[in-house]
Write a protein that holds these residues in place. Structure first.
Motif, short mmCIF file in Angstrom:
data_model
loop_
_atom_site.label_atom_id
_atom_site.label_comp_id
_atom_site.label_asym_id
_atom_site.label_seq_id
_atom_site.Cartn_x
_atom_site.Cartn_y
_atom_site.Cartn_z
N UNK A 185 0.85 -1.19 0.00
CA UNK A 185 0.00 0.00 0.00
C UNK A 185 0.88 1.24 0.00
N UNK A 186 0.26 2.40 -0.15
CA UNK A 186 1.04 3.64 -0.25
C UNK A 186 1.80 3.96 1.04
N UNK A 187 1.24 3.60 2.20
CA UNK A 187 1.96 3.94 3.43
C UNK A 187 3.18 3.07 3.64
N UNK A 188 3.12 1.78 3.19
CA UNK A 188 4.33 0.96 3.25
C UNK A 188 5.39 1.52 2.30
N UNK A 243 -1.51 9.52 2.17
CA UNK A 243 -1.73 8.83 3.43
C UNK A 243 -0.52 9.05 4.33
N UNK A 244 -0.74 9.17 5.61
CA UNK A 244 0.34 9.26 6.59
C UNK A 244 0.86 7.85 6.86
N UNK A 245 2.17 7.60 6.75
CA UNK A 245 2.69 6.26 7.00
C UNK A 245 2.51 5.88 8.46
N UNK A 246 1.59 5.00 8.75
CA UNK A 246 1.31 4.61 10.12
C UNK A 246 0.57 3.28 10.09
N UNK A 247 0.13 2.84 11.26
CA UNK A 247 -0.66 1.63 11.33
C UNK A 247 0.12 0.46 11.88
N UNK A 284 -0.41 -5.38 8.78
CA UNK A 284 0.11 -5.70 7.46
C UNK A 284 -1.03 -5.64 6.45
N UNK A 285 -0.82 -4.96 5.33
CA UNK A 285 -1.87 -4.86 4.32
C UNK A 285 -1.24 -4.75 2.94
#
Length: 232
Positions: free
Chosen positions: A61-64, A77-81, A84-85
């Motif tokens: 995904x864009x945050x990874x 998107x802010x890289x966070x979370x 795993x996606x």
């Protein structure tokens, strides 16, 4: 616009854009009142397509990607979370966020766990969609459960060499992989198939910002991921 924005760079001939495709009809049905009309046959068709269509591409995904420095995704998107996606693509320009099952359904979180150490459950994504639909908010993207063959539907179709490199076979002979995120995405937090099949949730993507410009509003109930600090 869809062909330019979403079509894959592939040596095969580009796929035709069918106006009746469920993903396109879902995007066309979005309004200020909800992501889909109250009595929309498109949503049920979209759920079936996400369960049945063959995966033709898989990627982070864009945050990874932002965490890897592979793109400037700050406007997206802010890289966070802590989950795993992956982004899976299907025919008819279909695109969905895949969140794999990380713990058994009946497994309870130990009471001493801090809330941000607990795994997010994939079936909570599915439940959120159905509850939102029952309450008639219609603000949660269509989400469905699916068994994914992680070898054939992720490893063998991804063009991302970093994603390919995080696959391995566990001591139990199951195919596993992990991703990049700030907290729990490393080898010891890998997810594994049985030996290849892995349950997860699939959430339909909204149109890209290039196709449908919109405001991004931060979550007013955002939580802190530190032991000593609190969000304002």
């Amino acid at each position: 616009l869809y062909r330019e924005e979403l079509n894959l760079t592939s040596p095969v001939a580009p796929l035709p854009l069918r106006p009746e495709a469920s993903w396109l009809q879902f995007h066309l049905g979005i309004s200020r009142d909800g992501l889909y009309p109250r009595s929309s046959p498109t949503v049920d068709r979209l759920l079936r397509d996400m369960q049945d269509f063959t995966t033709i591409s898989a990627d982070y995904s864009q945050d990874e990607k932002a965490l890897l420095g592979a793109c400037d995704c700050s406007q997206i998107v802010k890289p966070s979370g802590v989950h795993l996606k992956l982004v899976l693509r299907f025919q008819d320009f279909g695109k969905a966020m895949f969140k794999p099952m990380r713990q058994k359904r009946e497994e309870e979180t130990p009471e001493d766990f801090f809330y941000f150490v607990d795994f997010q459950r994939h079936n909570a994504e599915i439940a959120a969609f159905h509850l939102d639909r029952i309450l008639d908010f219609r603000r949660v993207p269509p989400t469905v459960g699916r068994l994914i063959n992680v070898t054939k539907e992720i490893l063998e179709v991804t063009k991302n060499e970093i994603l390919q490199s995080v696959f391995f076979v566990s001591p139990a002979s199951n195919v596993c992989f992990f991703a990049k995120c700030p907290y729990m995405c490393k080898t010891e937090y890998a997810v594994c198939g049985n030996p290849h099949l892995l349950e997860g949730s699939l959430s339909a993507f909204l149109p890209s910002l290039n196709l449908a410009p919109r405001l991004s509003i931060p979550n007013p109930w955002i939580r802190s991921y530190s032991f000593d600090g609190k969000e304002e």
